[in-house]
Structure formats: C-alpha cells, structure tokens
Design a protein around this motif. Sequence first.
Motif, PDB file in Angstrom:
ATOM      1  N   GLY A 208       8.256   4.139  10.279  1.00  0.00           N
ATOM      2  CA  GLY A 208       7.460   2.866  10.832  1.00  0.00           C
ATOM      3  C   GLY A 208       7.026   2.024   9.728  1.00  0.00           C
ATOM      4  N   ARG A 209       6.796   0.687  10.078  1.00  0.00           N
ATOM      5  CA  ARG A 209       6.354  -0.308   8.841  1.00  0.00           C
ATOM      6  C   ARG A 209       5.372  -1.439   9.601  1.00  0.00           C
ATOM      7  NH1 ARG A 209       7.645  -5.357   7.354  1.00  0.00           N
ATOM      8  NH2 ARG A 209       7.968  -5.833   5.002  1.00  0.00           N
ATOM      9  N   LYS A 210       4.464  -1.750   9.021  1.00  0.00           N
ATOM     10  CA  LYS A 210       3.479  -2.674   9.381  1.00  0.00           C
ATOM     11  C   LYS A 210       2.753  -3.314   8.377  1.00  0.00           C
ATOM     12  CE  LYS A 210      -0.262   0.539  11.166  1.00  0.00           C
ATOM     13  NZ  LYS A 210      -1.019   0.937  12.032  1.00  0.00           N
ATOM     14  N   GLU A 211       2.347  -4.595   8.608  1.00  0.00           N
ATOM     15  CA  GLU A 211       1.493  -5.223   7.759  1.00  0.00           C
ATOM     16  C   GLU A 211       0.204  -5.005   7.997  1.00  0.00           C
ATOM     17  OE1 GLU A 211       0.616  -9.800   7.055  1.00  0.00           O
ATOM     18  OE2 GLU A 211       2.316  -9.496   5.640  1.00  0.00           O
ATOM     19  N   VAL A 212      -0.771  -4.559   7.165  1.00  0.00           N
ATOM     20  CA  VAL A 212      -2.175  -4.595   7.184  1.00  0.00           C
ATOM     21  C   VAL A 212      -3.011  -5.023   6.108  1.00  0.00           C
ATOM     22  CG1 VAL A 212      -1.589  -2.224   8.061  1.00  0.00           C
ATOM     23  CG2 VAL A 212      -1.973  -2.270   5.680  1.00  0.00           C
ATOM     24  N   VAL A 213      -4.118  -5.230   6.333  1.00  0.00           N
ATOM     25  CA  VAL A 213      -5.196  -5.848   5.705  1.00  0.00           C
ATOM     26  C   VAL A 213      -6.218  -4.821   5.033  1.00  0.00           C
ATOM     27  CG1 VAL A 213      -7.283  -7.262   5.110  1.00  0.00           C
ATOM     28  CG2 VAL A 213      -5.344  -8.014   6.643  1.00  0.00           C
ATOM     29  N   THR A 214      -6.045  -4.553   3.716  1.00  0.00           N
ATOM     30  CA  THR A 214      -6.729  -3.387   2.987  1.00  0.00           C
ATOM     31  C   THR A 214      -8.065  -3.718   2.382  1.00  0.00           C
ATOM     32  OG1 THR A 214      -5.474  -3.702   1.088  1.00  0.00           O
ATOM     33  CG2 THR A 214      -4.727  -2.046   2.574  1.00  0.00           C
ATOM     34  N   GLY A 215      -8.433  -5.119   2.651  1.00  0.00           N
ATOM     35  CA  GLY A 215      -9.781  -5.522   2.063  1.00  0.00           C
ATOM     36  C   GLY A 215      -9.759  -6.914   1.664  1.00  0.00           C
ATOM     37  N   ASN A 216     -10.612  -7.458   0.609  1.00  0.00           N
ATOM     38  CA  ASN A 216     -10.633  -9.045   0.489  1.00  0.00           C
ATOM     39  C   ASN A 216     -10.722  -8.829  -1.094  1.00  0.00           C
ATOM     40  OD1 ASN A 216     -10.903 -10.157   3.130  1.00  0.00           O
ATOM     41  ND2 ASN A 216     -12.833  -8.976   3.175  1.00  0.00           N
TER      42      ASN A 216
ATOM     43  N   ASN B 281      -8.843   5.907  -3.670  1.00  0.00           N
ATOM     44  CA  ASN B 281      -9.297   6.271  -2.270  1.00  0.00           C
ATOM     45  C   ASN B 281      -8.182   7.373  -1.630  1.00  0.00           C
ATOM     46  OD1 ASN B 281     -11.348   4.613  -1.975  1.00  0.00           O
ATOM     47  ND2 ASN B 281      -9.952   3.008  -1.578  1.00  0.00           N
ATOM     48  N   GLY B 282      -7.385   8.162  -2.544  1.00  0.00           N
ATOM     49  CA  GLY B 282      -6.641   8.968  -2.422  1.00  0.00           C
ATOM     50  C   GLY B 282      -4.995   8.493  -1.418  1.00  0.00           C
ATOM     51  N   THR B 283      -4.968   7.202  -1.619  1.00  0.00           N
ATOM     52  CA  THR B 283      -3.960   6.643  -0.850  1.00  0.00           C
ATOM     53  C   THR B 283      -2.845   6.558  -1.811  1.00  0.00           C
ATOM     54  OG1 THR B 283      -5.348   5.236   0.536  1.00  0.00           O
ATOM     55  CG2 THR B 283      -3.120   4.443   0.297  1.00  0.00           C
ATOM     56  N   LEU B 284      -1.466   6.963  -1.377  1.00  0.00           N
ATOM     57  CA  LEU B 284      -0.358   6.741  -2.121  1.00  0.00           C
ATOM     58  C   LEU B 284       0.242   5.502  -2.032  1.00  0.00           C
ATOM     59  CD1 LEU B 284       2.021   7.950  -3.798  1.00  0.00           C
ATOM     60  CD2 LEU B 284       3.118   8.514  -1.821  1.00  0.00           C
ATOM     61  N   ARG B 285       0.400   4.726  -3.402  1.00  0.00           N
ATOM     62  CA  ARG B 285       0.668   3.471  -3.468  1.00  0.00           C
ATOM     63  C   ARG B 285       2.063   3.435  -4.280  1.00  0.00           C
ATOM     64  NH1 ARG B 285      -2.726  -0.650  -2.379  1.00  0.00           N
ATOM     65  NH2 ARG B 285      -5.026   0.145  -1.699  1.00  0.00           N
ATOM     66  N   ILE B 286       3.102   2.719  -4.014  1.00  0.00           N
ATOM     67  CA  ILE B 286       4.385   2.316  -4.603  1.00  0.00           C
ATOM     68  C   ILE B 286       4.764   0.995  -4.988  1.00  0.00           C
ATOM     69  CG2 ILE B 286       5.248   4.688  -3.448  1.00  0.00           C
ATOM     70  CD1 ILE B 286       7.035   2.759  -1.614  1.00  0.00           C
ATOM     71  N   ASN B 287       5.405   0.871  -6.044  1.00  0.00           N
ATOM     72  CA  ASN B 287       5.983  -0.575  -6.475  1.00  0.00           C
ATOM     73  C   ASN B 287       7.114  -0.614  -6.890  1.00  0.00           C
ATOM     74  OD1 ASN B 287       5.773  -0.198  -9.352  1.00  0.00           O
ATOM     75  ND2 ASN B 287       3.502   0.019  -8.745  1.00  0.00           N
ATOM     76  N   LEU B 288       7.702  -1.551  -7.444  1.00  0.00           N
ATOM     77  CA  LEU B 288       9.203  -1.841  -7.718  1.00  0.00           C
ATOM     78  C   LEU B 288       9.296  -0.925  -9.079  1.00  0.00           C
ATOM     79  CD1 LEU B 288      10.066  -5.581  -7.217  1.00  0.00           C
ATOM     80  CD2 LEU B 288      10.940  -3.590  -5.976  1.00  0.00           C
ATOM     81  N   CYS B 289       8.264  -0.550  -9.966  1.00  0.00           N
ATOM     82  CA  CYS B 289       8.323   0.096 -10.967  1.00  0.00           C
ATOM     83  C   CYS B 289       8.326   1.390 -10.967  1.00  0.00           C
ATOM     84  CB  CYS B 289       7.447  -0.154 -12.082  1.00  0.00           C
ATOM     85  SG  CYS B 289       7.163  -1.951 -12.674  1.00  0.00           S
ATOM     86  N   ASP B 290       8.289   2.071  -9.838  1.00  0.00           N
ATOM     87  CA  ASP B 290       8.415   3.428  -9.411  1.00  0.00           C
ATOM     88  C   ASP B 290       9.777   3.780  -9.370  1.00  0.00           C
ATOM     89  OD1 ASP B 290       5.587   4.057  -9.622  1.00  0.00           O
ATOM     90  OD2 ASP B 290       5.370   3.061  -7.525  1.00  0.00           O
TER      91      ASP B 290
END
Length: 217
Positions: free
Chosen positions: A48-56, A116-125
Amino acid sequence: MSRSRCVALLLLVLCGAAEFAEACSCSPEHPQQAYCNADVVIRAKVVGRKEVVTGNDVYGYPIKMIQYDIKQIKMFKGPDGEIDTIFTGPSSALCGVNLENNGKKEYLITGNMDSNGTLRINLCDYIESWESLSMTQKKSLGQRYQMGCDCKVVQCPMIPCSINDPTECLWTDWVLEGTVQGTQAQHYTCIKRSDSSCAWYRGSAPPTKEFMDIEDP
C-alpha cells in the motif's frame, strides 16, 4: 519586475535546485557496507501507498511524506517485532524512493530509525529488488556481512586509488567493470582476520580458520 529582482529570483530558484540536488548527493555503497550502516535490513513486499502529513516545519507548513505499508518477509537486522510501515520523501527531488506497491515485487530494504522509532528510507539507502541479488548476497545477509562490520569498504571512484588503513578493503567494481553491481558487490565480503587487517573473501559460507589466519589476501 525590475531586472535586479529578476536576477535575485533566478538566483533563488537556482540555489533551491542546487539544494535539492545536494540533498540527494551520495556515494554508492557496497551491500556489506550498506548492511553495516543501516539500523534495519529487511526483505519485504509493498502492499500500500499513501501521502501523509507527519508534522509541520519551522514555518508552519505541513511536512508531507509517502507512507508505504509493507508485508515483512524476513528481518536480517533490526528491532524486535515486525515492521509494517516505512516512510520516504514525497518525490525524488526530496530523496523519496519510488517502490511498486501491488504486493507482487519483493525488495531488500535498508534504512534507519528516527527518534520516534519510525523506519525511514531515501535514495541513498541500499534498496534492490530481491530477484536482482546474487545467491551470495542473499546468503551473506546476516552472519557473513555482520562479520565484516569492523571493516570498511572504500569505493575507488577513479584510478589511481588506494586504502589508507589495514581495516579497509578497496572496492573497484566501478573503475574495472563500469558498474556498482560488479563482481565484488555480488560475490565478495570484506572480513577481518586474526591480525586485525581486513581482506576480501569470496563465497557464501563463513570463512574458514585458514582464511582468518592468512597474512595476505
């Protein structure tokens, strides 16, 4: 609009573009080094995929991220328990990773946990389709790559190049084969020996005592 304001606006746009480019500027990593540097290494499908707002941000604007819902198949490195979501930037300009989300394609995913214990990925991974990995790479995930985490794989971007420390292994796939998925990436691990130096070892099984005791690679 005055010419001076146009020039200022153009410089602002160019600087912004340069900032985005720099944000995703990273050197390729040998899969062993990627494994050692990551908090989490998993095999998974994206369902699944969706756009979310994680803060400001500091100006009050919403911070948008892409949330991928995943089905974890195996964890090679990471915290206890399953991971069911990962987050990435909303576009490649912001280092976001685009993954197929129909639940059919399997990925090897490396990434890091935020505060916060959230897994984040980016193009460098290091993120590759599971089927594109060699058998040696698949079998090395875990014990064999972990054995090399006291070593460092150093990329050779151009000849001449050399290592600066006996705990380093020189990665020459790019200069010799024109690809970062060459022989060393697919079949070799940089492993520490009994004299505390590191050397390339080929094979999917853990190295024997004879290799660990040898003085020259």
